[in-house]
Design a protein around this motif. Structure first.
Motif, PDB file in Angstrom:
ATOM      1  N   GLU A   1      53.124  42.239  -6.564  1.00  0.00           N
ATOM      2  CA  GLU A   1      52.804  43.292  -7.725  1.00  0.00           C
ATOM      3  C   GLU A   1      52.131  43.126  -9.005  1.00  0.00           C
ATOM      4  N   ILE A   2      51.623  41.407  -8.471  1.00  0.00           N
ATOM      5  CA  ILE A   2      50.430  41.235  -9.654  1.00  0.00           C
ATOM      6  C   ILE A   2      48.979  41.103  -9.554  1.00  0.00           C
ATOM      7  N   PHE A   3      49.027  41.284  -8.402  1.00  0.00           N
ATOM      8  CA  PHE A   3      47.033  40.818  -8.593  1.00  0.00           C
ATOM      9  C   PHE A   3      47.359  42.016  -7.199  1.00  0.00           C
ATOM     10  N   GLY A   4      48.303  42.747  -6.408  1.00  0.00           N
ATOM     11  CA  GLY A   4      48.377  43.976  -5.651  1.00  0.00           C
ATOM     12  C   GLY A   4      48.197  43.267  -4.347  1.00  0.00           C
ATOM     13  N   VAL A   5      47.851  41.646  -3.657  1.00  0.00           N
ATOM     14  CA  VAL A   5      48.320  41.624  -1.984  1.00  0.00           C
ATOM     15  C   VAL A   5      48.647  39.931  -2.337  1.00  0.00           C
ATOM     16  N   PRO A   6      50.031  40.124  -1.453  1.00  0.00           N
ATOM     17  CA  PRO A   6      50.700  38.544  -1.550  1.00  0.00           C
ATOM     18  C   PRO A   6      49.550  37.337  -1.482  1.00  0.00           C
ATOM     19  N   ILE A   7      49.312  36.801  -2.503  1.00  0.00           N
ATOM     20  CA  ILE A   7      48.238  35.762  -1.997  1.00  0.00           C
ATOM     21  C   ILE A   7      48.856  34.387  -1.577  1.00  0.00           C
ATOM     22  N   PRO A   8      48.972  33.817  -0.222  1.00  0.00           N
ATOM     23  CA  PRO A   8      49.364  32.373  -0.312  1.00  0.00           C
ATOM     24  C   PRO A   8      49.851  31.182  -1.483  1.00  0.00           C
TER      25      PRO A   8
END
Length: 426
Positions: free
Chosen positions: A159-166
């Motif tokens: 939800e923060i950047f639109g993608v789940p960044i590792p």
């Protein structure tokens, strides 16, 4: 550092320059219990020659460590004490807080580099110190699990950047700068001049302690590789320049270099950079900042030059103590931080320590170090040799004057420092 409950913080961030725990620090360092610990550990070190006992015999609390600031919070903020009793309270440095927030509360962890900066961590045992936490009545349940510097810490919530960044690296500020400067070998030295000055030396895979105030840190841990550092610091570097700018001595920090170089000397004016006390090797949190030697002829150029000279003099003090107490030959010295852009400070430091200092093109090495660690973790770079090729030198400063040309001025500056010490002691 910060303490929170289910993602809601109890207080604003407390920085390493905060002095609210100063009375608690003095009380502990002067206590009978601390004297007993020191004497007992000296005896144990005599018989065992264990470095752990040597370190314990030299250990003192400082206002820069998280340990007593956390103890102060536990003693003074009732809502924190209540949350601790309910076992619903978390402590962390900024990395832990950001990890917790970015993962929407699903992750609670830190790495070895950050843990080692708190004063609550035993770099010899590579774990939170049960002795110190017990002495200060700090529950181990408050402290985050300690992971490798390069580690799978989870992913940023989608939800923060639109993608789940590792998230694959956590690293402390100075250790990150050390990695960014490619100070990978024993004897490599980094001189960071930012808000404060931090002088770090790579001590290999073993922590080293000094009597004067260089303290052992974990640089990074990646799998089986453990790199240790010894660090000394001065609290007010960039802060002294910012303060002078607020007084309208200049409009841009870049002007200070030309202002200083326009004079033969500071005309006997000396500045003591001690808004947050004096750290190693003086270790006096009660020292005050001051100008000495002011005359009717003194103008803002003299004041600015005195401020810049004081930064170089502090660098000399730190470097001398490192050479005296950390018995590792220096391989190379690399500088970073905003103040290293000032060539007057850089050249004077090179002269004073009689060493070559390499300034990089990009001086914000903390960001680069964290990115490098993450890049290695995901395979963007294959090894450290690739990172070495990426680092670019902008200028190399070589000694141009002999120490003797500065000896009298530094001697007078040291006198000014001594007169500024113990100012706030009651």
């Amino acid at each position: 550092m910060i303490v929170w409950k289910t993602g809601k913080h109890f207080h604003n961030f407390i920085s390493w320059q905060d002095l609210r725990a100063i009375e608690l620090v003095k009380s502990w360092n002067n206590s009978l219990l601390m004297k007993l610990i020191h004497s007992s550990c000296r005896v144990l070190h005599f018989f065992t020659r264990s470095k752990q006992f040597l370190a314990a015999s030299l250990f003192t609390f400082t206002t820069q460590q998280v340990s007593l600031r956390l103890a102060w919070i536990l003693q003074n903020l009732t809502e924190v004490g209540k949350a601790v009793e309910e076992e619903n309270c978390c402590f962390g440095t900024v990395d832990t807080w950001l990890l917790h927030k970015l993962t929407k509360g699903s992750e609670f962890a830190t790495d070895f580099s950050n843990a080692s900066t708190t004063g609550l961590f035993d770099p010899y045992e590579m774990s939170w110190s049960k002795i110190i936490t017990s002495l200060l009545s700090i529950p181990l349940s408050l402290l985050p699990p300690v992971k490798d510097t390069s580690h799978n810490f989870g992913s940023v919530d989608e939800e923060i950047f639109g993608v789940p960044i590792p998230i694959v690296a956590l690293v402390a500020d100075q250790q990150s700068a050390m990695f960014g400067e490619c100070c990978f070998q024993t004897g490599d030295v980094k001189l960071t001049m930012g808000t404060g000055t931090f002088l770090d030396i790579n001590t290999g895979n073993k922590p080293q302690q000094s009597v004067g105030g260089f303290y052992p840190l974990i640089g990074w841990k990646i799998g089986q590789e453990v790199v240790c550092l010894a660090e000394g610091n001065a609290g007010d570097t960039g802060t002294a320049i910012e303060w002078a700018q607020q007084l309208d001595l200049f409009t841009d920090a870049a002007e200070t270099e030309k202002m200083a170089k326009s004079l033969e000397d500071s005309e006997g004016v000396y500045f003591v950079p001690s808004f947050s006390g004096l750290q190693a090797p003086l270790n006096d949190p009660c020292a005050c900042a001051s100008f000495m030697g002011l005359k009717p002829s003194t103008n803002k150029y003299h004041l600015v030059r005195a401020i810049l000279e004081s930064i170089a003099f502090r660098n000399k003090q730190l470097y001398e103590m490192m050479q005296k107490e950390i018995h590792i030959p220096v391989r190379k010295i690399r500088a970073d931080g905003g103040v290293c852009k000032n060539s007057f400070v850089m050249q004077m430091t090179s002269d004073l320590i009689n060493e070559t200092i390499d300034r990089p093109v990009h001086v914000d090495m903390s960001c680069l170090g964290a990115a490098s660690l993450a890049g290695l973790a995901v395979g963007f770079w294959s090894d450290k040799e690739e990172l070495k090729k990426l680092r670019q030198s902008e200028m190399v400063f070589k000694p141009q004057k002999k120490w003797q040309e500065y000896e009298m001025n530094m001697g007078n500056w040291v006198k000014a420092v001594k007169r500024s010490m113990n100012w706030y002691k009651t």
